[in-house]
Scaffold this active site. Sequence first.
Site, PDB file in Angstrom:
ATOM      1  N   ASP A  55       7.886  -7.886   8.799  1.00 40.13           N
ATOM      2  CA  ASP A  55       8.663  -6.998   9.653  1.00 40.13           C
ATOM      3  C   ASP A  55       7.830  -5.793  10.093  1.00 40.13           C
ATOM      4  OD1 ASP A  55      10.827  -8.639   9.439  1.00 40.13           O
ATOM      5  OD2 ASP A  55      12.019  -7.318   8.162  1.00 40.13           O
ATOM      6  N   ASP A 101      12.718  17.565   4.612  1.00 40.69           N
ATOM      7  CA  ASP A 101      11.365  17.070   4.856  1.00 40.69           C
ATOM      8  C   ASP A 101      11.139  16.772   6.341  1.00 40.69           C
ATOM      9  OD1 ASP A 101      10.727  17.366   2.239  1.00 40.69           O
ATOM     10  OD2 ASP A 101      10.607  15.230   1.764  1.00 40.69           O
ATOM     11  N   ASN A 156       2.919  12.054   6.956  1.00 41.35           N
ATOM     12  CA  ASN A 156       3.485  11.057   6.042  1.00 41.35           C
ATOM     13  C   ASN A 156       2.930   9.659   6.270  1.00 41.35           C
ATOM     14  OD1 ASN A 156       5.056  12.633   4.403  1.00 41.35           O
ATOM     15  ND2 ASN A 156       7.019  12.074   5.318  1.00 41.35           N
ATOM     16  N   LEU A 197       7.560   4.407  -0.149  1.00 39.27           N
ATOM     17  CA  LEU A 197       8.284   4.152  -1.399  1.00 39.27           C
ATOM     18  C   LEU A 197       9.440   3.189  -1.178  1.00 39.27           C
ATOM     19  CD1 LEU A 197       8.485   4.948  -4.405  1.00 39.27           C
ATOM     20  CD2 LEU A 197      10.034   6.784  -3.712  1.00 39.27           C
ATOM     21  N   SER A 198      10.108   3.313  -0.032  1.00 37.76           N
ATOM     22  CA  SER A 198      11.275   2.471   0.230  1.00 37.76           C
ATOM     23  C   SER A 198      10.914   1.009   0.447  1.00 37.76           C
ATOM     24  CB  SER A 198      12.043   2.996   1.447  1.00 37.76           C
ATOM     25  OG  SER A 198      11.330   2.760   2.644  1.00 37.76           O
ATOM     26  N   THR A 228       5.974   9.092  -1.103  1.00 39.36           N
ATOM     27  CA  THR A 228       7.362   9.150  -1.565  1.00 39.36           C
ATOM     28  C   THR A 228       8.348   9.029  -0.411  1.00 39.36           C
ATOM     29  OG1 THR A 228       7.184  11.571  -1.495  1.00 39.36           O
ATOM     30  CG2 THR A 228       6.864  10.508  -3.636  1.00 39.36           C
ATOM     31  N   ALA A 229       7.861   8.701   0.782  1.00 41.55           N
ATOM     32  CA  ALA A 229       8.735   8.568   1.943  1.00 41.55           C
ATOM     33  C   ALA A 229       8.954   7.073   2.256  1.00 41.55           C
ATOM     34  CB  ALA A 229       8.137   9.323   3.129  1.00 41.55           C
ATOM     35  N   TYR A 230       8.679   6.664   3.485  1.00 37.04           N
ATOM     36  CA  TYR A 230       8.911   5.275   3.898  1.00 37.04           C
ATOM     37  C   TYR A 230       8.164   4.303   2.980  1.00 37.04           C
ATOM     38  CZ  TYR A 230       9.777   1.574   7.395  1.00 37.04           C
ATOM     39  OH  TYR A 230      10.200   0.452   8.057  1.00 37.04           O
TER      40      TYR A 230
END
Length: 309
Positions: free
Chosen positions: A197, A94, A167, A212-213, A208-210
């Site tokens: 933060d 990706d 993204n 999602l985390s 589904t990238a940062y």
Amino acid sequence: MQIFLYFCSRIIKNTSMTVAVFGNSMKTNMSDEVSHVLDFLLRRGVDIRLSQELRQELNLRDYAPFPEEWVLDNGEWRPTQGEPIDFALSIGGDGTFLTTAAAIGNKNIPIIGVNMGHLGFLADVQTKNVDLIMEQLVAGKYTIEQRTLLQVTCSEGAHITYPYALNEVAVLKQGLSSMIIVMAKLNGEEIINMEADGLVVSTATGSTAYNLSVGGPIMVPQARGVILSPVSSHSLSVRPLVIPDDWKIDLKVHSRNASYMLSIDGRSQIISDEVDIHIEKAPYTIKVVQVGENSFMNSLKSKMLWGAN
């Protein structure tokens, strides 16, 4: 063999297709995968253009007898012979796909991603399926999805080389420094004033990238929304928020060390907290090629075991 195929393809052509190929030179077996794909395309008479970085890497590995027919030169994309590029092929993960999207920019060229990474929601073609997928691509058996981009502008005091995100855009504290205060306005109305933060502003593609985390929701890429997800907010009442993608977002950040990190699809820079950020929908989209049974929902089920018992 490869030189023979190259020159034969220039004489006996069965297609008028031209494909620009990008690759991640850091991948261990990248050269093998790229050479396999190139040979496949050449046997079908497809014209190939290599990104400058990929061409240099392949030449170092004694592959690719291709002339430098198109290059990336200081961010300017210029096919030297002037012919249109039909597709961009991204071989990597990706991250490579995001790099390819940045190189393509607003040139309206569809991108297909071959996955040599891990999850691969953007690069969703598995290497074991490359031959079948390429056959379908050459045969015209594909669909194209339009993916929204975010455009970032800053107040005076900061310069962004490429201000577009497929993204996400994130404002973050630096390293081990104290939390930052993020104030966000949506269409001019203040909606968030929090200690955290950071804050992630994500497209549906980037859900589904940062996003999602940090606990943000998953959105199908066709959804016309943007997600605001806090990163370790000091207030438990602050939760991810989904807004229409045509809303305008203004961010003001305060930090004890007078600076913070701005990240645009992983391209990060430190800027002064006197610099404010404006985010809105970009005036163009990125075209993503979908071939065969590849789909976002299939990726969710196969790669994240979404909905599995």
